[in-house]
Design a protein around this motif. Sequence first.
Motif, mmCIF file in Angstrom:
data_model
loop_
_atom_site.group_PDB
_atom_site.id
_atom_site.type_symbol
_atom_site.label_atom_id
_atom_site.label_comp_id
_atom_site.label_asym_id
_atom_site.label_seq_id
_atom_site.Cartn_x
_atom_site.Cartn_y
_atom_site.Cartn_z
ATOM 1 N N PRO A 168 21.994 1.659 3.848
ATOM 2 C CA PRO A 168 22.343 3.097 3.407
ATOM 3 C C PRO A 168 23.627 3.184 4.565
ATOM 4 O O PRO A 168 24.612 3.890 3.876
ATOM 5 N N PRO A 169 23.331 3.010 5.937
ATOM 6 C CA PRO A 169 24.510 3.432 6.541
ATOM 7 C C PRO A 169 25.797 2.672 6.452
ATOM 8 O O PRO A 169 27.018 3.313 6.679
ATOM 9 N N THR A 170 25.784 1.256 5.738
ATOM 10 C CA THR A 170 26.897 0.564 5.453
ATOM 11 C C THR A 170 27.463 1.506 4.344
ATOM 12 O O THR A 170 28.890 1.656 4.420
ATOM 13 N N ALA A 171 26.976 1.844 3.504
ATOM 14 C CA ALA A 171 27.480 2.858 2.363
ATOM 15 C C ALA A 171 27.819 3.896 2.775
ATOM 16 O O ALA A 171 29.233 4.380 2.464
ATOM 17 N N GLN A 340 16.191 14.748 0.861
ATOM 18 C CA GLN A 340 16.723 15.665 -0.092
ATOM 19 C C GLN A 340 16.793 14.619 -1.614
ATOM 20 O O GLN A 340 16.978 15.526 -2.496
ATOM 21 N N LYS A 341 16.141 13.531 -1.588
ATOM 22 C CA LYS A 341 16.100 12.683 -2.734
ATOM 23 C C LYS A 341 17.517 12.448 -3.353
ATOM 24 O O LYS A 341 17.562 12.230 -4.703
ATOM 25 N N LYS A 342 18.374 12.224 -2.432
ATOM 26 C CA LYS A 342 19.565 12.059 -2.615
ATOM 27 C C LYS A 342 19.896 10.614 -2.700
ATOM 28 O O LYS A 342 20.775 9.667 -3.126
ATOM 29 N N VAL A 343 19.105 9.872 -1.913
ATOM 30 C CA VAL A 343 19.018 8.413 -1.727
ATOM 31 C C VAL A 343 17.628 7.918 -1.998
ATOM 32 O O VAL A 343 16.576 8.356 -1.317
#
Length: 352
Positions: A168-171, A340-343
């Motif tokens: 996720p941080p890479t993205a 927030q359920k965005k990921v």
Amino acid sequence: MNFRFGQKSLFSTSSRQNNALRALVYHKNGNPAEVMRAQTFEPLGKPGPSQVRVKLLLSPINPADINVIEGVYPDAPILRSDLVPKAGASSSLGYDREKPVFVGGNEAIGVVTDAGTAVQEFKAGDRVIFDKSQLGAWATYQNLEAAQLAKVDEDISDVAAATMRINPPTALLMLRSFTTLQPGDWIIQNGANSAVGQAVIQIAAALGVNTINLVRNRPDINNLMIRLHALGATRVLTYNELADKAMKQEVKKWTNGKSIKLGLNCVGGKDTTTMTGYLGKDAHLVSYGAMSKSPISLPTSYFIFKNLTCHGYWQSKWYNDHSKADRLGVYAEIMDLIRQKKVSYAARVTEP
């Protein structure tokens, strides 16, 4: 895939083991199936003054983990001469158990069970992730420096926490480090069904950024497209469709003539060359992987007439170049996106 370390698993943490350390280890690089072994070691001593003991609960297997074991990755764990094989314990592979070993694995979620006398930031029961690369995640527990850890909020699941430090941080950081993206902008990426690719789709959707997502054709391509659209993908194409000369006009219709500002590449080879042709003027191509193991070949005209800029991106380098506060800030952002359920994650958990 994730390994969960439980009482009924290969990596038993029950009292019957008398706190023996169980780990997946290797003492030389090579094919993981040939050089890795499961080994039981004598219990580690109490954590030092600045250390904490972490019971490791869940750890993913990333492609980079395999590359590290093979010796083809520019990052490696330290050789552990402090681990003493437990007397009478057998290993799963029959070679010299007395040699120093590497402990595999780079990411994990764990819980603090003990802390050294000088440690103030952690206490027993705190959930933590590694804040340093290659600490040895594929083990039942470790004694680690407190400075090498970061706390995880209680409302973040084990699966999300175990996999939140790399992909996720890479993205997130690729989306914001190379160009300024506004809601309504477009990006294009290959390897869209990879863990990073799926994170890109979700984070871009949260930012209001449209994504064109490229994947290999396969028998279940329709199901894959449905899954990626459900994550927030704007468009999904196969590489064969991308290579169709008529597709450029179709893409212009999708974007209403708006230039594509960012391309994300984890594949390399001719498909990346084709993808780059869809980028507009002053765009950026960011490479963070090379799954095809083929080089990228780009026409000189892209640099002269379109002012294309190419970059490489490695999350480990970003962490090394930034402060603890910066790293904790990124973890907090990822946890907020998860909350927030965005990921979201659809990981397969294996109890070995």
